[in-house]
Write an enzyme that holds these catalytic residues in place. Sequence first.
Site: not given
Length: 446
Positions: A23, A27, A138, A174, A249, A364, A370
């Site tokens: 959420f 993408a 995660r 993160e 992010h 994704n 990333c």
Amino acid sequence: MNAQEANFDGLVGPTHNYAGLSFGNVASLNNEKSAANPKAAAKQGLRKMKQLADLGFAQGVLPPQERPSLRLLRELGFSGKDADVIAKAAKQAPELLAAASSASAMWTANAATVSPSADTADGRVHFTPANLCSKLHRAIEHEATRRTLSTLFADPARFVVHDALTGTPALGDEGAANHTRFCAAYGKPGVEFFVYGRAEYRRGPEPKRFPARQTFEASRAVAQRHGLDETATVYAQQDPDVIDAGVFHNDVISVGNRDTLFTHERAFVNKQAVYDTLTAALDARGARLNVIEVPDAAVSVNDAVTSYLFNSQLLSRADGSQVLVVPQECRENANVAAYLDRLAAANGPIGDVLVFDLRESMKNGGGPACLRLRVVLTDAERAAVTSNVWMNDTLFASLDAWIDTHYRDRIAPEDLADPALLDESRTALDELTQILRVGSLYDFQR
């Protein structure tokens, strides 16, 4: 001291799928329940690694994590033999099976925050695995991340691998997706830049639609445990409006390298103060900050999110020139393509643009940035990494053949219930540990 930035990309795991688990990641949500191609995903990432290695950049590989995570499913109350656990989860809570099967550890920008030895009080490279506590799929990664990093960076005289911060919303971390480093040269002391979405213990603007995953408190804790110089550590808040637009992010709205910050004009709260603080800190370390600010009139936030212009890698060649590594979606967006053409022709800090097909990862919500964890290493530190993780012709050929042997070319949501997928994944990972020479890395090997 001579040092080079190495990029450690995550190999896409055999269970790569589109479950829409994230959420705030547009993408990811848009492609929920579509069929994925793990073989194509892994090969797309591998080709990027190989091409960058061929261009002279230091390129490493990080292995996937074991998925599905039987440890998580058993913790959640599913019992019996492995096949029974998967069958029960698929029937009773398919969303939990999807979380346990996610290949999201491929996005190693979220694996950890890394501070090079030139910046730390004890002169060692420090790693803090990210707790990623905002998302279940995660939050289960950090223990395996710590084990992997401790295996690769094993010399305690040169490396420190910390535990993740406590997994609470107040310390939501993160990793390197919200961190960059500026410097005159990689081996010289630099300025570390931490970007957060909200603060737990002080009032300030916050997003209203999507959650802010990184807290100020987490960023500060990482800086403190790494022993960073306070005068060379800068904190900035990401604009909450861009978080609500899908910038989950900071690396979706800006990227930095050496003395260059490539950013959207709406990236930060009080942006001029951010630029001024960075400039002053970098001036004190012998470099002048170059800010390349992309105006909203040229590239909107929506353009940035759909193309992942800023989720790019900004890399320095040996001659000091910089190259921007972007996904092919940047060429498919007219506004972004036009901007990149102007950027390359401007005779500025960024002189070249490389385009890669990373479609499977992009669907994704993961672009070039990333997929990689940046680790600045001196020559001696690099020599201390003795596993077979440095990309070259031989490793590429081995991994390419390994993918051909073990990966499916289609995984739909219902395929996660197939107990054979667990066996296939374990067989693949067992062979991978031999290729990479990382020992018994996985629980099933112990």
